[in-house]
Motif scaffolding. Sequence first.
Motif, PDB file in Angstrom:
ATOM      1  N   TYR A  71       0.849  -1.189   0.000  1.00 48.28           N
ATOM      2  CA  TYR A  71       0.000   0.000   0.000  1.00 48.28           C
ATOM      3  C   TYR A  71       0.886   1.242   0.000  1.00 48.28           C
ATOM      4  O   TYR A  71       1.863   1.331   0.756  1.00 48.28           O
ATOM      5  CB  TYR A  71      -0.919   0.021   1.227  1.00 48.28           C
TER       6      TYR A  71
ATOM      7  N   GLU B 201       0.791   5.693  -0.162  1.00 42.77           N
ATOM      8  CA  GLU B 201      -0.047   6.875  -0.003  1.00 42.77           C
ATOM      9  C   GLU B 201       0.837   8.116   0.102  1.00 42.77           C
ATOM     10  O   GLU B 201       1.852   8.105   0.804  1.00 42.77           O
ATOM     11  CB  GLU B 201      -0.912   6.755   1.250  1.00 42.77           C
TER      12      GLU B 201
ATOM     13  N   ALA C 212      -3.694   7.282  -3.233  1.00 45.68           N
ATOM     14  CA  ALA C 212      -3.631   6.035  -2.469  1.00 45.68           C
ATOM     15  C   ALA C 212      -3.650   4.881  -3.456  1.00 45.68           C
ATOM     16  O   ALA C 212      -4.505   4.834  -4.355  1.00 45.68           O
ATOM     17  CB  ALA C 212      -4.809   5.936  -1.509  1.00 45.68           C
TER      18      ALA C 212
ATOM     19  N   VAL D  64      -8.823   3.699   3.567  1.00 43.09           N
ATOM     20  CA  VAL D  64      -8.017   4.915   3.429  1.00 43.09           C
ATOM     21  C   VAL D  64      -8.614   6.009   4.300  1.00 43.09           C
ATOM     22  O   VAL D  64      -9.789   6.362   4.152  1.00 43.09           O
ATOM     23  CB  VAL D  64      -7.970   5.380   1.961  1.00 43.09           C
TER      24      VAL D  64
END
Length: 780
Positions: free
Chosen positions: A719, A721, A730, A740
């Motif tokens: 992941y 971001e 994201a 999120v």
Amino acid sequence: MTRHRLILGASALLGLLATQASAATPLIDKVVFGDAVSEAAHAVDASASERVEGGLGLAARRLPPSEAGARFSGDLKFRLAVDPAIQNYASIRLWGGDVNDGKLTLFCEGRQVGYRHLGDVEILDIGTQEPPFAGRFTYRTFPLPITLTWGKKALDCAIRASGPYAVYTQQFESFQKPMSQASRPVYALYVHADPFLDSGDQAGVAPPLAAAPSAGPEVLDDLKVRVNREIDRKLAQTGPLNLLEVQFLARAAALSWTKAHANPAVARKVIESGDAFYARFLADPKSVYVDASRTNADWDAMGPFGKALRLLQADVAPYLDTPVTGVEGASTRREAYARMLDAGLGYIQTHRRLYTNQSMIVDLGIYWSNEGLRSLDSPLARPEPAMRRFFYESMGLAPWTGSLDEAGKPTYSSAAADTGSFRSADDYRLFTQAGLSKELGFVGSYGEILDWATSIYQATAATSGGQGDPLLRDQLLKMARARMAFRYPGIDAEGARTMLLEAPIGWRDPVYPGATTYVQKSGWDNTPFNVAVATRDPQLMAIARQALDDGQYYAVLRDRLKDKNQRTTIGLLDAYDEWLAVKAWPKSEVKLPMTAGQPDFVFADPEGGVVAIKNGDDVLYASLYWRANCGVNRLARFHYQTPTVDRIATIAARVDFEPSGKTCVRRATPHISAGSIPIVRYPGEAPAALEGEVLPVAKGPPEARYKDQDNPYAGRGYYYEATYGPYLIAMNAGSKAVLVDLPKAASERTDLVTRRKLAPDATSLTLAPGATAVIWSPGR
């Protein structure tokens, strides 16, 4: 927007008040070079510099060489205020109209900030090849190492200029070139807490566009003259040709406008040269993959000769069952050439390469070596499907299985004997599902491998110009369409409209801006229209027409023709016929997606950690998996253009990953942050400011080994971001949904991927596996 505490020293506050009444981004400090008040407030020692008036008539300082022929300038010294308790960012202001391939490096507290070559944090400025943003300013932002700023309110710093780099060498004297001119003028240096800088300073405007570049269709005449002159020279040459020259004649013979077409002298010269190759092979069997006449002969061995034999199969047939000339007791050419081709084929099958362009070149060598054997009707020829499977691996249609061992089994290693230190994962593919190559993250120029991919597709066609393997064609088109998002509008050196290849977020891109690129980047071995004409894909042909209508096809050919290299001549052989095909193609409204006036879009590739966004007049590129060769660095790279400002920024980002328990420690060298590129040591060089930082290593497949190699798993997350200006990105590269968290906003926001509106008080959204969200908050 996250707010940070600002700490200003007295001198910094004085300088700030004197030079800027207000700014959109709160500043910790700002030095305006060439401004007497600001320079006095920052204890600037400008003795090694020159004050100049630059863009928009503003004052700036540039650094000349310390003496004639010097590699470096003297130091422009100053004192810079920082916040002792947070992550500080620094940004340099430069003029977007400058063309200067020199470098600028920042030193603070006796350490070099940023790495000089392909670092995850770069030096202050890597120079420009063309005007990157004519008529306006460009800003480069990077994090100041917190080990330098922690507990301190100010740093003693200096900017030093140097000449350009040569890149592929390990020696200081050949890597670091002398300064041929003074540096780019430096206008200001800012320190700020928010990684996004809106300086509030005067902005320029794009200049009026020229009608078109000065080059026109006459460059095609120049090309034809060059090719035919080269054909005459090679056919008149006393003695044999080298392998590239043989391939040149064989390819030229297929073109009706060349002097090689239907010319029996071509086959005679190819056979004469083939005999010489065989005699050399008998004297030195390694000559099939050690050849000083071409670059990286060990990548394709005798593949180019095999290709020539297939292209000229009917013409050379009368010569094949007679003995090789000049070799006592020699067998027939059919047997001799087959023995030579087979030896080269055996070598490169056990020495494949992992990076995509290299894998393609090697696998083309494998395929064409075997096609040469097949054209000779040799019993040594392998079944064609067994060779085509290598293409499927190079094109990402199947996992890369590496070199073959002595038993013909895959080793998942680049060299069959190297499985102890290197082994790829069982299911590693060279392309992402979205169609981008993996070296290791997104690459700009180095990722422009549509020429080799097109050559692979064309190799499987039964006849020259015919249709190849449909599976390869579909994959080729996926690759090409993925690359189309990474060309953005620019202005060339003549002031004409162009489309530029995105380079600032590229892992292997040491130049800025990228080259003029529409369908594909033209290099040593290809034309700008190669993939479009080979596939006759309507979208690609329309984009080729766009390049033609903008006049940039001619400009690219003009510049390519300045290179007198034999490879360039070979690579441009098809340019004339492809021009005729594109010129005859009907005009349409289809353009490159970043072209002004085209619909807004988001291209996202979580597997590569990269995104391309067109949002009104905004053009935004981001690499959230950024130059993390040996460990998770939690950095992201942005390139953000509006009509008035160009920003390139490396910022802190969120990266969630599965830890392996291993770590990677940054070295003392300020040359490169990680990877297998050789380190160049400078005389008396300062250590890297990030020396000793410990990076966690992400977990990879248990069977994979990357000792002393770039590791495609070490820096990856599941992941990513990052927030930059009005954009929050994201990316879910994992196998599970992610929640999120969204900060509250002053007004409604939009997810540009789904076009879904988000209320100001929305606190979260769910991101499915493989999905990306781009949250745009206007007015941030």
